[in-house]
Write a protein that holds these residues in place. Structure first.
Motif, PDB file in Angstrom:
ATOM      1  N   LEU A  71       0.835  -1.205   0.000  1.00  0.00           N
ATOM      2  CA  LEU A  71       0.000   0.000   0.000  1.00  0.00           C
ATOM      3  C   LEU A  71       0.867   1.252   0.000  1.00  0.00           C
ATOM      4  N   ASP A  97       0.800   4.041  -3.113  1.00  0.00           N
ATOM      5  CA  ASP A  97       0.356   5.409  -2.858  1.00  0.00           C
ATOM      6  C   ASP A  97       1.402   6.433  -3.292  1.00  0.00           C
ATOM      7  N   LEU A 105      -5.062  -1.939  -0.708  1.00  0.00           N
ATOM      8  CA  LEU A 105      -5.143  -0.479  -0.689  1.00  0.00           C
ATOM      9  C   LEU A 105      -6.071   0.016   0.416  1.00  0.00           C
ATOM     10  N   SER A 106      -7.034  -0.811   0.815  1.00  0.00           N
ATOM     11  CA  SER A 106      -7.956  -0.451   1.904  1.00  0.00           C
ATOM     12  C   SER A 106      -8.169  -1.666   2.790  1.00  0.00           C
ATOM     13  N   GLU A 122      -8.894   4.115   0.078  1.00  0.00           N
ATOM     14  CA  GLU A 122      -7.905   4.280  -0.978  1.00  0.00           C
ATOM     15  C   GLU A 122      -8.173   5.459  -1.899  1.00  0.00           C
TER      16      GLU A 122
END
Length: 820
Positions: A321, A325, A517-518, A526
């Motif tokens: 993640l 990002d 991502l979440s 996300e």
């Protein structure tokens, strides 16, 4: 499951099933296992390969997360019970899905003592209880009693709220119930029910309590006097000692049955860093399950590695993640964002070099504050240093400093011994006055066999989590998309070359590690982060926005204002109720202007007024809307790019419930809200009918990207066997991220706001194989050298595969296929 052929005629062991992707569902009393069974066909249609379930064992009444297990012997009836798990597993098998289940070995829920038979027995019989060994209690520190911080104060007035019931042999205090030790009423002339408020009753209540194996004390005393190990600073989650063989066996018997009976194909282990010996625990789990794949919720710092001998296929994906990002953050925006708050209030400026000092301070505050009981217990476990002239307070000071300086969550001695040495050196630098004590304590902690070394390793992760994730992340507000679980916000951006290096290492080391991502633990969904990252390209606009909002709604804490307004813009549109809840939690976690234990009513009133102004003040609403309009389009591009990268990069991609559409949740419990699966079903059916949606608020474009990527990974794993970065050429080459996974080629846009401002793609190209490829998102065909402007004409992302790669449920219409 697939069985190996045997030339000897003997039945060979079954080959373990491994996932190509997972879809995580939060199983709650409001969304039970039967509800989950009703959506497995959708999960299959989406393209996910396994279904991934939150904890299922019996938990505290009303628990939505399930991490407060009260009975290891049964599936939570409130979540559907054993029969519903059977039905879900059968439904998953029918759809060809594997099942991954989250388990909680570190602690149990004790908020309702009567709900936890082990805890109730310990309260009843004390250290003589058959279950006393299961809990990590320092009985001597409590003078033989278990310290329970539940009272509003230590005043005699508290006894007025207590009642003794001799029939049930229980003491009640408001909603709390506690058992009375056998024989503890003898000679006290107490019969029937005695209320604490009756004449003379407080004295008799106190006399009864003095005979119990627990001590009820003011809740404020927990920080320094608690004598049982907890999950972080949560008094109602008591740690258990799974390193004791019978504790492991009894707490894992049902979990082992799930695997043996084919109800679970793999397990996700919550918070292994809290265990005395995570490596041994994983080995025990492997023996119990016959080697079923296990993922661990382990946060790695920077280039930190896990012990290679651990019986795990990887982590739950926070490290991935952080890398994804940062790929969508413009490194040139760093200085301007650092100065945005400082332009309003110079003392509030947050700079990169200050991060180490910030987290040292927040970690030290945790060690001296809410986790000081753990530090004192550690200090008590070093009595041999008393003779060397280091008293309890000095030992605690040295331990607190080492914990504050520890660079990672924990070590696993002898693996990671260098981290302890790094901490010792840093503690010397920061506290030269404490050098002798630090050296003496460090020498003991370096011995893996010493009980203090084991406990220090269990404690360092708690201090890191509370000091960094739950405090510093709410104070370091330069760009809040970077303050996410598993991330280091002092690392501002990752360029494509650096990203490719990370992914090649993942492919080589832990190709089955989850990527995400979440999750239920992320601070922001996300797509909230994807929008906030656009601020790195819109620095002048954000500086102006923040100043305008400060002028109209000053809070007296500009750093927190920066965090709050980034959340509002990133999650917009959001309801008033959601934003109020987020603001309150974020402000209290930050602890700069208000706290959980001593809320500042004046500050919180101003804060809630600011949230209301978004809805009630036309000027404030207009400022927020302008900012949202400025970043949303580029945020959509970031969101699609990040999702495709996560779904196709090395590792096993996990899709958190509902995040196949825009995921605009904030911190829990906001990210555990119910998901409307009917909307997703309907949109997926339209996509499979040939609809190519616009990139808009509906999120259908994200669903298109998600479903096509998941299906390609599931149906053609042979296209995902390696990792090679694919270069772009031309004026805008830096805005392209592309990689070849062994036949499947991902191409995404990065920094789209800057791309548009710089004149677009121009002559930028990528060179593809000469063989024809199809973009499984649009159906368009490509080969050879391709202009990026044409390849990404419909969407800011493309996923290319050989024409022979056919996707199940793929209903692309002929008129959507435009050859190039």
């Amino acid at each position: 499951m697939h069985e190996s052929d045997s030339t000897s005629g003997e039945r060979m062991p079954q080959q373990r099933r491994l996932p190509r992707s997972t879809y995580r569902l939060q199983i709650t009393p409001g969304f039970t296992l039967d509800d989950a069974a009703s959506v497995v066909d959708y999960v299959r249609a989406l393209g996910a390969d396994w279904i991934y379930l939150s904890p299922l064992l019996a938990a505290e009444d009303g628990s939505d997360h399930g991490y407060d297990v009260t009975d290891h012997a049964l599936v939570d009836p409130a979540r559907g019970g054993d029969a519903a798990l059977d039905r879900l597993a059968a439904a998953a098998r029918e759809q060809g899905l594997g099942v991954l289940i989250d388990i909680v070995p570190n602690h149990v829920g004790v908020a309702t003592p009567s709900a936890n038979a082990w805890w109730w027995d310990v309260l009843t019989h004390g250290r003589e209880s058959r279950y006393a060994e299961a809990f990590d209690v320092d009985w001597d520190a409590g003078e033989g009693k278990l310290v329970l911080p539940v009272l509003g104060s230590d005043d005699d007035s508290e006894f007025a709220a207590m009642t003794i019931d001799t029939d049930s042999a229980e003491l009640a205090y408001y909603d709390h119930r506690f058992p009375l030790a056998p024989g503890s009423l003898d000679g006290l002339a107490i019969e029937g029910q005695v209320e604490g408020g009756a004449d003379g009753a407080p004295g008799r209540i106190r006399a009864v309590l003095e005979r119990q194996h627990y001590a009820l004390v003011d809740w404020r005393r927990a920080d320094a006097e608690l004598n049982y190990r907890r999950f972080f600073a949560v008094n109602t989650l008591a740690a258990i000692r799974v390193e004791v063989p019978w504790v492991f066996e009894q707490s894992h018997e049902e979990i082992g049955r799930w695997v043996r009976d084919g109800l679970a194909d793999g397990l996700r282990v919550d918070h292994p860093d809290g265990l005395a010996d995570p490596g041994r625990y994983l080995a025990d789990l492997a023996r119990l399950t016959g080697g079923a794949p296990v993922w661990i919720e382990k946060i790695l710092e920077g280039d930190e590695a896990m012990p290679p001998e651990w019986a795990t296929v990887g982590t739950t994906g926070y490290d991935a993640l952080a890398q994804v990002d940062r790929l969508f953050v413009d490194p040139t925006g760093r200085e301007a964002l650092e100065q945005a708050a400082g332009a309003i209030e110079p003392a509030s400026a947050t700079t990169g070099p200050a991060w180490p000092d910030l987290i040292h301070g927040t970690k030290r505050a945790i060690a001296d504050g809410i986790l000081h009981a753990e530090v004192l217990r550690l200090a008590r476990s070093l009595p041999e240093l008393e003779d060397a002239g280091f008293d309890l307070d000095t030992r605690a000071d040295a331990l607190g400093e080492l914990l504050a300086c520890f660079p990672v969550y924990r070590s696993y001695l002898p693996f990671g011994a260098g981290h302890l040495e790094e901490s010792r050196v840093e503690a010397h630098r920061r506290r030269p006055d404490l050098a002798a004590a630090v050296d003496a304590v460090s020498a003991v902690l370096a011995d893996p066999r010493h009980p203090a070394a084991v406990r220090f390793q269990q404690t360092s992760g708690m201090v890191m989590a509370k000091g960094v994730e739950d405090t510093a992340f709410y104070r370091y507000t330069r760009l809040t998309s970077l303050t996410e679980v598993g991330a280091d916000p002092s690392e501002f951006a990752v360029d494509p070359a650096g990203f490719h290096d990370h992914q090649a290492a993942r492919q080589a080391g832990y190709p089955l590690s989850l990527t995400t991502l979440s999750t239920h633990d992320t601070k922001r969904g996300e797509d909230v982060r994807a929008r906030i990252s656009v601020l790195s390209e819109w620095t002048d606009g954000w500086t102006t926005t923040l100043a305008a909002l400060h002028e109209r709604r000053p809070l007296g804490d500009v750093a927190f204002e920066n965090l709050l307004w980034q959340a509002v813009v990133g999650a917009w549109p959001a309801s008033r109720e959601r934003l109020h809840a987020y603001a309150e939690k974020a402000a209290r976690e930050a602890g700069t202007s208000t706290t959980w234990t001593a809320p500042d009513t004046a500050f919180e009133a101003r804060m809630h007024d600011a949230v209301d102004a978004v809805f009630d003040d036309a000027e404030v609403a207009a400022i927020v809307q302008r900012a949202a309009d400025a970043v949303t389009g580029a945020g959509f591009a970031n969101g699609l790019g990040a999702k495709l990268v996560q779904l196709t990069a090395p590792g096993v991609p996990d899709v958190y419930q509902g995040s196949e559409l825009w995921e605009l949740s904030l911190v829990d419990p906001d990210n555990r809200r119910p998901v409307d699966m009917s909307v997703r079903r309907e949109q997926l059916a339209r996509l499979d009918g040939g609809w190519l949606p616009p990139v808009d608020d509906s999120g259908a474009a994200k669903l298109l990207v998600t479903s096509r990527a998941l299906r390609l990974r599931r149906d053609h794993p042979e296209l995902f066997t390696r990792y090679l970065g694919v270069p772009a050429y031309g004026a805008a080459a830096d805005h392209v991220v592309a990689f070849d996974r062994g036949g499947a080629i991902t191409v995404v846009t990065r920094l789209s706001l800057g791309l548009a401002g710089g004149g677009g793609w121009g002559d930028t190209v990528v060179r593809l194989p000469d063989a024809s490829l199809v973009d499984v998102i649009t159906g368009r065909e490509w080969s050879g050298e391709v202009l990026v402007s044409e390849l990404l004409a419909d969407y800011p992302v493309a996923l290319l595969a050989p024409l022979a790669a056919q996707l199940s449920h793929d209903a692309q219409p002929d008129d959507a296929r435009r050859a190039r």
